[in-house]
Motif scaffolding. Structure first.
Motif, mmCIF file in Angstrom:
data_model
loop_
_atom_site.group_PDB
_atom_site.id
_atom_site.type_symbol
_atom_site.label_atom_id
_atom_site.label_comp_id
_atom_site.label_asym_id
_atom_site.label_seq_id
_atom_site.Cartn_x
_atom_site.Cartn_y
_atom_site.Cartn_z
ATOM 1 N N VAL A 1 0.732 -1.239 0.095
ATOM 2 C CA VAL A 1 -0.114 -0.179 0.164
ATOM 3 C C VAL A 1 0.979 1.201 0.122
ATOM 4 N N TRP A 2 0.399 2.374 -0.464
ATOM 5 C CA TRP A 2 1.014 3.721 -0.594
ATOM 6 C C TRP A 2 0.097 4.734 -0.665
ATOM 7 N N ASP A 3 0.623 5.940 -0.326
ATOM 8 C CA ASP A 3 -0.184 7.286 -0.176
ATOM 9 C C ASP A 3 0.775 8.411 -0.369
ATOM 10 N N ALA B 1 6.319 2.353 -1.108
ATOM 11 C CA ALA B 1 5.205 1.464 -0.623
ATOM 12 C C ALA B 1 5.578 0.839 0.395
ATOM 13 N N THR B 2 4.593 0.314 1.359
ATOM 14 C CA THR B 2 4.629 -0.492 2.374
ATOM 15 C C THR B 2 4.306 -1.881 2.355
ATOM 16 N N ALA B 3 5.135 -2.933 2.309
ATOM 17 C CA ALA B 3 4.691 -4.342 2.294
ATOM 18 C C ALA B 3 3.451 -4.550 3.614
ATOM 19 N N VAL B 4 2.362 -5.292 3.311
ATOM 20 C CA VAL B 4 1.411 -5.666 4.072
ATOM 21 C C VAL B 4 1.246 -7.257 4.012
ATOM 22 N N LYS B 5 0.329 -7.492 5.331
ATOM 23 C CA LYS B 5 0.155 -9.072 5.535
ATOM 24 C C LYS B 5 -1.319 -8.887 4.960
#
Length: 312
Positions: free
Chosen positions: A35-37, A147-151
């Motif tokens: 996810v990213w913003d 971007a951040t890796a997410v579960k």
């Protein structure tokens, strides 16, 4: 020639990411990975893994901050979600930009040195499907630099049981013209076609895209009341639908029932002693994209077994 190394992703733009995620994770069985913003780039997004896909992902983008090209794109569409672009990697971005310029293909968005966006359809026929091209060495081309890796989120209930993206379909006034164009531009190879008079209101063909398991279908209208011609009048030479293979037909339709998603235009048949079936999910029930689902008892019987074009 424009050299495409591989298709990276399919990107949908939407004003409401959460609504998209509920559909894509719940019914389609996609799993979010990043996810990213990024207000500076005017975009926030979610990348999702597609079951069975050979390295291709599904991306949902939404505007962030003030203005930006994505917000303008949605405004032009009346705020309706839809397929925004197909992302691909090229071995040499500078060479790709030079080829776009040579062919008269206008860059509609870019980050210099990182990626460019353009329709790859013949420019004299107006905008077609947008492609976003990036060179090697820099993976970000969606404002997803941080971007951040997410579960992944577990599905709540049954899913379609997707086995991968089979093809993207584009409507065009002359399938042969577009086939020759894509072949000359980027080395697409025609592998399948219907006879001119086989289907009352349309004719189609399928092209292999270099370096990708995703194929490209071109449909052309026939007759006086073709759905293809109506689509072209409304949308131009845009993407018509995206097709997914499912592993179990009855389970896929049962999942649609559980999620209250109707299907339409069901068809089935038998080729070479093996069965096939397909159906559609309307864009209003699939995040702004017309979705086709198919199942085949044996690989290659759905559309390909008796439609190989003759050698030149």
């Amino acid at each position: 020639m424009l050299k495409i190394y591989r298709i990276d992703h399919v990107a949908v733009a939407a004003p409401d990411i959460d609504k998209q995620l509920a559909l894509l994770e719940g019914l389609f069985g996609f799993r979010r990975t990043h996810v990213w913003d990024n207000p500076a780039a005017g975009v926030r997004g979610v990348r999702l893994a597609v079951p069975g896909a050979a390295g291709q992902t599904w991306v949902v983008l939404a505007p962030s901050g003030e203005g930006g090209s994505l917000q303008r794109w949605l405004d032009e569409k009346g705020g309706r979600p839809g397929l925004h672009h197909v992302g691909a990697e090229v071995p040499d971005l500078d060479a790709a930009v030079a080829e776009l310029d040579k062919r008269g293909l206008q860059v509609t968005d870019s980050v210099p040195g990182l990626w460019v966006e353009a329709s790859l359809s013949p420019p004299e026929h107006g905008p077609g499907v947008l492609w976003r091209l990036r060179g090697p060495g820099h993976l970000a081309m969606l404002g997803d630099d941080d971007a951040t890796a997410v579960k992944p989120v577990d599905a709540n209930g049954p899913t379609l049981g997707i086995r991968g993206i089979d093809h993207i379909c584009q409507a065009f006034h002359d399938r042969d013209e577009l086939s020759r164009w894509y072949s000359d531009l980027a080395g697409f190879v025609e592998v399948w076609r219907t006879a001119d008079d086989e289907i009352p209101d349309m004719a189609d063909l399928v092209l292999n895209v270099p370096g990708s398991s995703i194929c490209w279908e071109v449909i052309t209208g026939r007759g006086e009341d073709s759905f293809v011609d109506k689509f072209l009048a409304r949308n131009g030479a845009a993407a018509h639908h995206v097709t997914f293979e499912v592993a179990d037909w009855d389970a896929a339709l049962a999942a649609c029932g559980v999620h209250d998603i109707p299907t339409f235009d069901d068809e089935e048949g038998v080729k070479d002693g093996a069965a096939w079936k397909h159906t559609f999910i309307h864009p209003k029930h699939a995040g702004g994209v017309l979705v086709q689902l198919f199942w085949e008892e044996r690989p290659g019987v759905w559309v390909r077994s008796d439609k190989i074009p003759p050698a030149n």
